[in-house]
Design a protein around this motif. Structure first.
Motif, short mmCIF file in Angstrom:
data_model
loop_
_atom_site.label_atom_id
_atom_site.label_comp_id
_atom_site.label_asym_id
_atom_site.label_seq_id
_atom_site.Cartn_x
_atom_site.Cartn_y
_atom_site.Cartn_z
N ARG A 173 2.51 -0.89 0.66
CA ARG A 173 2.84 -0.71 -0.75
C ARG A 173 1.58 -0.44 -1.57
O ARG A 173 1.61 -0.38 -2.79
CB ARG A 173 3.58 -1.95 -1.28
CG ARG A 173 4.40 -1.71 -2.53
CD ARG A 173 5.10 -3.00 -2.97
NE ARG A 173 6.19 -3.35 -2.09
CZ ARG A 173 7.39 -2.78 -2.10
NH1 ARG A 173 7.65 -1.80 -2.94
NH2 ARG A 173 8.33 -3.16 -1.27
N ASN A 215 11.86 -1.47 2.83
CA ASN A 215 11.62 -0.61 1.66
C ASN A 215 10.21 -0.85 1.13
O ASN A 215 9.87 -1.93 0.69
CB ASN A 215 12.67 -0.82 0.57
CG ASN A 215 12.70 -2.23 0.00
OD1 ASN A 215 12.46 -3.19 0.71
ND2 ASN A 215 13.01 -2.36 -1.28
N ARG A 216 9.40 0.19 1.19
CA ARG A 216 8.01 0.10 0.73
C ARG A 216 7.67 1.22 -0.24
O ARG A 216 6.51 1.47 -0.54
CB ARG A 216 7.03 0.17 1.92
CG ARG A 216 7.34 -0.77 3.07
CD ARG A 216 7.53 -2.20 2.65
NE ARG A 216 6.34 -2.83 2.12
CZ ARG A 216 6.34 -3.99 1.50
NH1 ARG A 216 7.46 -4.64 1.29
NH2 ARG A 216 5.22 -4.50 1.04
N GLY A 230 8.26 1.49 -3.47
CA GLY A 230 7.87 1.10 -4.82
C GLY A 230 6.41 0.71 -4.86
O GLY A 230 6.07 -0.48 -4.85
N GLN A 250 2.69 -0.30 -5.58
CA GLN A 250 2.13 -1.19 -6.58
C GLN A 250 1.45 -0.41 -7.70
O GLN A 250 0.59 0.43 -7.44
CB GLN A 250 1.11 -2.13 -5.93
CG GLN A 250 0.58 -3.21 -6.87
CD GLN A 250 -0.43 -4.11 -6.18
OE1 GLN A 250 -1.41 -3.64 -5.62
NE2 GLN A 250 -0.18 -5.40 -6.22
N GLU A 287 7.74 2.19 -9.53
CA GLU A 287 7.66 0.99 -8.69
C GLU A 287 9.02 0.34 -8.45
O GLU A 287 9.28 -0.22 -7.39
CB GLU A 287 6.69 -0.02 -9.30
CG GLU A 287 6.35 -1.19 -8.38
CD GLU A 287 5.18 -2.02 -8.88
OE1 GLU A 287 4.92 -3.07 -8.28
OE2 GLU A 287 4.52 -1.62 -9.86
N ASP A 291 12.65 1.50 -5.63
CA ASP A 291 11.97 1.09 -4.39
C ASP A 291 12.70 1.67 -3.17
O ASP A 291 13.54 1.02 -2.56
CB ASP A 291 11.92 -0.43 -4.34
CG ASP A 291 10.84 -0.95 -3.41
OD1 ASP A 291 10.24 -0.14 -2.69
OD2 ASP A 291 10.60 -2.17 -3.42
N THR A 294 17.61 1.00 -6.43
CA THR A 294 17.22 0.03 -5.41
C THR A 294 18.36 -0.92 -5.09
O THR A 294 18.59 -1.27 -3.93
CB THR A 294 16.00 -0.76 -5.88
OG1 THR A 294 14.95 0.14 -6.23
CG2 THR A 294 15.50 -1.70 -4.79
#
Length: 293
Positions: free
Chosen positions: A48, A108-109, A111, A113, A118, A121, A155
């Motif tokens: 992320r 799920n990555r 979103g 940082q 973000e 996601d 999401t």
């Protein structure tokens, strides 16, 4: 263990199929062992773009160092397994560090940082079919809900469908829900008040066509004394997450100790605070956390 990066690169270059072969022959175990508790080390932050630990902005950017810390943590008595993304789990498979361990794929990555998207996601990590194909044991997903951000709805719907897909394969999925808000500077902040955590539990518990294979991965509330009432919101089994690294590690242990006595709380999933403790002693940090169980 000292990680030989040259050997990992050689295998990835010359025998990429070695990863699938290692996954196929890996010795598996039940999700929850004879202790009835779970102690999972988490390392899915880098995907992320979250590489910081305390005031060290790129502490997790050294992959060999991260792998060595993970191998050490996994070797300690009472550690049941690991949560990570495909790149890290592939390395650990090649290192032989996942034998007889619970392996959780991070799903799920998308979103990233600090990104404007973000909260939208996307599921850019493990799919349910990947977790099944690789003989992994569970999946994990993050669900941050901001009532002012339409990306949360995307999401939310994707999470429900992922829960359905995991349940169809009889694979446990650990849902990590938060009510989140953006600060005036635009930074996303999770609300750990009792009201917000209660609401997040209620929302997450109701997602999908069945909750039979759903677990919750939850923070300790701002006031730890609120946890007993907050955890009455659902009958789903839950694990506690570690959160940010701070100087008051003993305080964090005390928060976990109290919440671990609650009937739905089954264990811990902790990452940076154990892999990068302030005093640098990974083994001692892990052993202390295991002792809480």
């Amino acid at each position: 263990m000292t990680v030989d990066v040259t050997e990992l690169v050689r295998l990835r270059t010359q025998r990429p199929e070695a990863i699938a072969e290692a996954a196929a022959r890996r010795a598996r175990r039940a999700l929850v062992g004879t202790s009835g508790r779970l102690m999972i080390v988490a390392a899915d932050h880098p995907a992320r773009g979250a590489l910081g630990v305390g005031d060290r902005r790129f502490a997790m950017a050294n992959r060999a160092d991260l792998l060595e810390r993970l191998c050490l943590a996994l070797s300690r008595p009472g550690v049941d397994g690991v949560l990570a993304t495909a790149d890290i789990l592939d390395d650990l498979l090649l290192l032989g560090a996942l034998e007889g361990k619970v392996v959780m794929g991070s799903m799920n990555r998308g979103g990233l940082q600090g990104a404007s998207f973000e909260l939208d996601d996307r599921f850019t990590g493990h799919r349910p079919e990947d977790i099944e194909r690789l003989n992994f044991d569970a999946g994990k997903l993050l669900l941050r809900i901001d009532y002012d951000d339409p990306g949360s709805l995307t999401t939310l719907e994707s999470t429900a469908r992922a829960i359905d897909a995991m349940a169809a394969r009889r694979l446990p999925v650990f849902v990590e829900p938060f009510i989140s808000r953006r600060t005036e500077e635009g930074r996303l902040k999770n609300d750990l008040s009792a009201e917000a955590v209660t609401r997040s539990i209620a929302i997450a518990s109701g997602l999908g066509g069945t909750s039979a294979y759903t677990w919750l991965k939850l923070p300790v509330t701002e006031n730890p004394d609120d946890m007993a009432e907050v955890m009455q919101t659902s009958t789903l089994p839950a694990v506690l997450l570690g959160g940010e690294v701070g100087d008051d590690q003993d305080g964090a242990y005390e928060k976990w100790r109290g919440a671990l006595q609650l009937p739905t709380v089954q264990g811990l999933v902790v990452g940076r605070s154990l892999l990068y403790p302030a005093d640098g002693d990974v083994a001692a940090a892990v052993d202390t956390a295991v002792g809480l169980l």
